[in-house]
Design a protein around this motif. Structure first.
Motif, PDB file in Angstrom:
ATOM      1  N   CYS A  31      44.474  32.277  36.493  1.00 39.51           N
ATOM      2  CA  CYS A  31      43.572  33.274  36.230  1.00 39.51           C
ATOM      3  C   CYS A  31      42.920  33.430  37.225  1.00 39.51           C
ATOM      4  O   CYS A  31      42.356  34.568  37.692  1.00 39.51           O
ATOM      5  CB  CYS A  31      43.020  33.072  34.966  1.00 39.51           C
ATOM      6  SG  CYS A  31      44.301  33.232  33.403  1.00 39.51           S
ATOM      7  N   ALA A  32      41.838  32.512  37.584  1.00 41.72           N
ATOM      8  CA  ALA A  32      40.818  32.596  38.696  1.00 41.72           C
ATOM      9  C   ALA A  32      41.167  32.971  39.824  1.00 41.72           C
ATOM     10  O   ALA A  32      40.701  33.872  40.638  1.00 41.72           O
ATOM     11  CB  ALA A  32      40.125  31.072  38.760  1.00 41.72           C
ATOM     12  N   VAL A  33      42.596  32.825  40.339  1.00 39.78           N
ATOM     13  CA  VAL A  33      42.901  32.921  41.488  1.00 39.78           C
ATOM     14  C   VAL A  33      43.540  34.630  41.475  1.00 39.78           C
ATOM     15  O   VAL A  33      43.228  35.318  42.532  1.00 39.78           O
ATOM     16  CB  VAL A  33      44.303  32.201  41.951  1.00 39.78           C
ATOM     17  CG1 VAL A  33      45.022  32.901  43.063  1.00 39.78           C
ATOM     18  CG2 VAL A  33      44.067  30.759  42.107  1.00 39.78           C
ATOM     19  N   ILE A  34      44.037  35.048  40.467  1.00 40.60           N
ATOM     20  CA  ILE A  34      44.449  36.419  40.254  1.00 40.60           C
ATOM     21  C   ILE A  34      43.148  37.121  40.358  1.00 40.60           C
ATOM     22  O   ILE A  34      43.167  38.268  40.877  1.00 40.60           O
ATOM     23  CB  ILE A  34      45.139  36.709  38.994  1.00 40.60           C
ATOM     24  CG1 ILE A  34      46.491  35.911  38.828  1.00 40.60           C
ATOM     25  CG2 ILE A  34      45.384  38.101  38.729  1.00 40.60           C
ATOM     26  CD1 ILE A  34      47.323  36.429  39.971  1.00 40.60           C
ATOM     27  N   PHE A  35      42.122  36.824  39.579  1.00 38.46           N
ATOM     28  CA  PHE A  35      40.679  37.486  39.489  1.00 38.46           C
ATOM     29  C   PHE A  35      40.270  37.688  40.985  1.00 38.46           C
ATOM     30  O   PHE A  35      39.719  38.597  41.402  1.00 38.46           O
ATOM     31  CB  PHE A  35      39.796  37.051  38.689  1.00 38.46           C
ATOM     32  CG  PHE A  35      38.470  37.631  38.631  1.00 38.46           C
ATOM     33  CD1 PHE A  35      38.451  38.940  37.564  1.00 38.46           C
ATOM     34  CD2 PHE A  35      37.482  37.148  39.190  1.00 38.46           C
ATOM     35  CE1 PHE A  35      37.081  39.278  37.543  1.00 38.46           C
ATOM     36  CE2 PHE A  35      36.157  37.999  39.159  1.00 38.46           C
ATOM     37  CZ  PHE A  35      35.893  38.847  38.350  1.00 38.46           C
ATOM     38  N   ALA A  36      39.930  36.566  41.578  1.00 45.79           N
ATOM     39  CA  ALA A  36      39.555  36.393  42.953  1.00 45.79           C
ATOM     40  C   ALA A  36      40.474  37.363  43.984  1.00 45.79           C
ATOM     41  O   ALA A  36      39.598  38.057  44.827  1.00 45.79           O
ATOM     42  CB  ALA A  36      39.760  35.049  43.510  1.00 45.79           C
ATOM     43  N   ALA A  37      41.734  37.157  43.768  1.00 49.34           N
ATOM     44  CA  ALA A  37      42.452  38.248  44.942  1.00 49.34           C
ATOM     45  C   ALA A  37      42.211  39.668  44.591  1.00 49.34           C
ATOM     46  O   ALA A  37      41.996  40.507  45.179  1.00 49.34           O
ATOM     47  CB  ALA A  37      43.959  37.938  44.421  1.00 49.34           C
ATOM     48  N   GLY A  38      42.243  39.927  43.291  1.00 50.60           N
ATOM     49  CA  GLY A  38      41.720  41.378  42.726  1.00 50.60           C
ATOM     50  C   GLY A  38      40.523  41.902  43.315  1.00 50.60           C
ATOM     51  O   GLY A  38      40.294  42.838  43.746  1.00 50.60           O
ATOM     52  N   TYR A  39      39.268  41.050  43.084  1.00 45.96           N
ATOM     53  CA  TYR A  39      38.047  41.140  43.275  1.00 45.96           C
ATOM     54  C   TYR A  39      38.031  41.451  45.123  1.00 45.96           C
ATOM     55  O   TYR A  39      37.381  42.456  45.424  1.00 45.96           O
ATOM     56  CB  TYR A  39      37.224  40.265  43.107  1.00 45.96           C
ATOM     57  CG  TYR A  39      35.683  40.757  43.416  1.00 45.96           C
ATOM     58  CD1 TYR A  39      35.106  41.587  42.428  1.00 45.96           C
ATOM     59  CD2 TYR A  39      34.867  40.245  44.352  1.00 45.96           C
ATOM     60  CE1 TYR A  39      33.818  42.035  42.520  1.00 45.96           C
ATOM     61  CE2 TYR A  39      33.590  40.715  44.580  1.00 45.96           C
ATOM     62  CZ  TYR A  39      33.102  41.491  43.694  1.00 45.96           C
ATOM     63  OH  TYR A  39      31.631  42.117  43.779  1.00 45.96           O
ATOM     64  N   ILE A  40      38.663  40.701  45.784  1.00 42.10           N
ATOM     65  CA  ILE A  40      38.913  40.897  47.442  1.00 42.10           C
ATOM     66  C   ILE A  40      39.375  42.081  47.594  1.00 42.10           C
ATOM     67  O   ILE A  40      38.822  42.880  48.453  1.00 42.10           O
ATOM     68  CB  ILE A  40      39.696  39.683  47.862  1.00 42.10           C
ATOM     69  CG1 ILE A  40      38.735  38.295  47.800  1.00 42.10           C
ATOM     70  CG2 ILE A  40      39.959  39.838  49.400  1.00 42.10           C
ATOM     71  CD1 ILE A  40      39.637  37.067  48.167  1.00 42.10           C
ATOM     72  N   PHE A  41      40.475  42.443  46.956  1.00 45.42           N
ATOM     73  CA  PHE A  41      41.203  43.857  47.199  1.00 45.42           C
ATOM     74  C   PHE A  41      40.542  45.165  46.978  1.00 45.42           C
ATOM     75  O   PHE A  41      40.653  46.133  47.248  1.00 45.42           O
ATOM     76  CB  PHE A  41      42.592  43.643  46.837  1.00 45.42           C
ATOM     77  CG  PHE A  41      43.493  43.223  47.814  1.00 45.42           C
ATOM     78  CD1 PHE A  41      44.214  43.759  48.677  1.00 45.42           C
ATOM     79  CD2 PHE A  41      43.729  41.806  47.871  1.00 45.42           C
ATOM     80  CE1 PHE A  41      45.045  43.166  49.747  1.00 45.42           C
ATOM     81  CE2 PHE A  41      44.540  41.140  48.836  1.00 45.42           C
ATOM     82  CZ  PHE A  41      45.250  41.770  49.555  1.00 45.42           C
ATOM     83  N   TYR A  42      39.696  45.070  45.658  1.00 47.98           N
ATOM     84  CA  TYR A  42      39.153  46.070  44.901  1.00 47.98           C
ATOM     85  C   TYR A  42      37.528  46.035  44.928  1.00 47.98           C
ATOM     86  O   TYR A  42      37.064  47.235  44.761  1.00 47.98           O
ATOM     87  CB  TYR A  42      39.678  46.218  43.350  1.00 47.98           C
ATOM     88  CG  TYR A  42      41.073  46.555  43.281  1.00 47.98           C
ATOM     89  CD1 TYR A  42      41.540  47.864  43.792  1.00 47.98           C
ATOM     90  CD2 TYR A  42      41.888  45.613  42.815  1.00 47.98           C
ATOM     91  CE1 TYR A  42      43.051  47.820  43.695  1.00 47.98           C
ATOM     92  CE2 TYR A  42      43.169  45.898  42.505  1.00 47.98           C
ATOM     93  CZ  TYR A  42      43.926  47.124  43.101  1.00 47.98           C
ATOM     94  OH  TYR A  42      45.128  47.583  42.842  1.00 47.98           O
ATOM     95  N   ARG A  43      36.976  44.898  44.979  1.00 50.71           N
ATOM     96  CA  ARG A  43      35.326  44.700  44.714  1.00 50.71           C
ATOM     97  C   ARG A  43      34.930  45.456  43.518  1.00 50.71           C
ATOM     98  O   ARG A  43      33.976  46.132  43.459  1.00 50.71           O
ATOM     99  CB  ARG A  43      34.988  45.466  46.042  1.00 50.71           C
ATOM    100  CG  ARG A  43      34.989  44.815  47.272  1.00 50.71           C
ATOM    101  CD  ARG A  43      34.029  43.558  47.469  1.00 50.71           C
ATOM    102  NE  ARG A  43      34.205  42.914  48.641  1.00 50.71           N
ATOM    103  CZ  ARG A  43      35.058  42.088  49.190  1.00 50.71           C
ATOM    104  NH1 ARG A  43      36.208  42.099  48.579  1.00 50.71           N
ATOM    105  NH2 ARG A  43      34.917  41.439  50.590  1.00 50.71           N
ATOM    106  N   ASN A  44      35.733  45.297  42.609  1.00 51.79           N
ATOM    107  CA  ASN A  44      35.404  45.802  41.221  1.00 51.79           C
ATOM    108  C   ASN A  44      36.001  44.796  40.126  1.00 51.79           C
ATOM    109  O   ASN A  44      37.035  44.358  40.059  1.00 51.79           O
ATOM    110  CB  ASN A  44      36.372  47.306  41.059  1.00 51.79           C
ATOM    111  CG  ASN A  44      35.939  47.925  39.911  1.00 51.79           C
ATOM    112  OD1 ASN A  44      36.147  47.514  38.861  1.00 51.79           O
ATOM    113  ND2 ASN A  44      35.130  49.072  39.760  1.00 51.79           N
TER     114      ASN A  44
END
Length: 226
Positions: free
Chosen positions: A1-14
């Motif tokens: 879960c943390a990896v998915i969230f981190a990847a999402g934040y890197i790509f969206y900054r949201n």
């Protein structure tokens, strides 16, 4: 879960958009389960080959198949000290079923069906035919062990050839994330519209989809079955 969230934040900054990606983490247990099952099947196949070597040795000196299986269990217990070794558990179960007056063919077929391994299923079928028709069990066991050995050797050679490619695969999977991090830190003004504008977020979403597709396709290509 943390990896998915981190990847999402890197790509969206949201944070909200990153949280929306979290359900995709539910796919991980299924993927990991398949990998574990495949690993266990490979281990069982290797252990089954060793069991066949032991069976062939016992049968060649005139022992019955039931006695040969009991002797194989003793020999393999020395080779595999861990009582939870898959082949030891299966041979023990076969011995118990034979002691309960079940035929060796039925016990082997049940083992083969539960293993979901083509080599073991084929062996159980041929073994049952040989028992009914009086075929040469020693030769059947030797042929089966040779076929399994050839497959294992071929698989190991393929793994050696793909070892470098697998490393490249891991590095290339990290490259899109590293590029986004690098551009975000070195060219903030250039990347700002990507994180704030609808078109930019759509482009990032498309990039994530391509990234995921490339990961699974490349993994499938390198997963060569023998």
């Amino acid at each position: 879960c943390a990896v998915i969230f981190a990847a999402g934040y890197i790509f969206y900054r949201n944070v909200l958009l990153s949280l929306l990606l979290m359900p995709f983490a539910l796919l991980y247990p299924r993927i990991k389960t398949k990998e574990i099952i495949k690993k266990r099947k490979n281990e069982l196949n290797l252990q089954f080959r060793e069991a066949l070597y032991s069976l062939a040795s016992s049968l060649s000196v005139g022992k019955s198949i039931e006695t040969a299986i009991r002797d194989s269990l003793k020999e393999l217990s020395i080779q595999y000290p861990d009582a939870d070794t898959y082949i030891l558990i299966e041979l023990e179960q076969i011995n118990r079923r034979v002691e309960m007056n079940e035929t060796i063919e039925e016990a082997l077929i049940d083992f083969a069906q539960r293993s979901h391994l083509e080599d073991i299923i084929n062996f159980a079928d041929v073994f049952a035919i040989c028992k009914r028709t009086g075929g040469n069990l020693v030769q059947v066991i030797k042929n089966t062990s040779e076929i399994i050995s050839e497959k294992i050797d071929t698989k190991q050679e393929i793994n050696l050839l793909l070892m470098e490619k697998r490393l490249e695969h891991k590095v290339l999977n990290l490259m899109p994330i590293l590029i986004v991090i690098l551009l975000s830190s070195s060219a903030e003004e250039f990347m700002a519209p990507v994180f704030s504008e609808p078109a930019g977020r759509a482009a990032m979403t498309f990039s994530l989809v391509l990234f995921a597709a490339a990961y699974f396709i490349s993994k499938k290509i390198m997963d060569i079955e023998v």
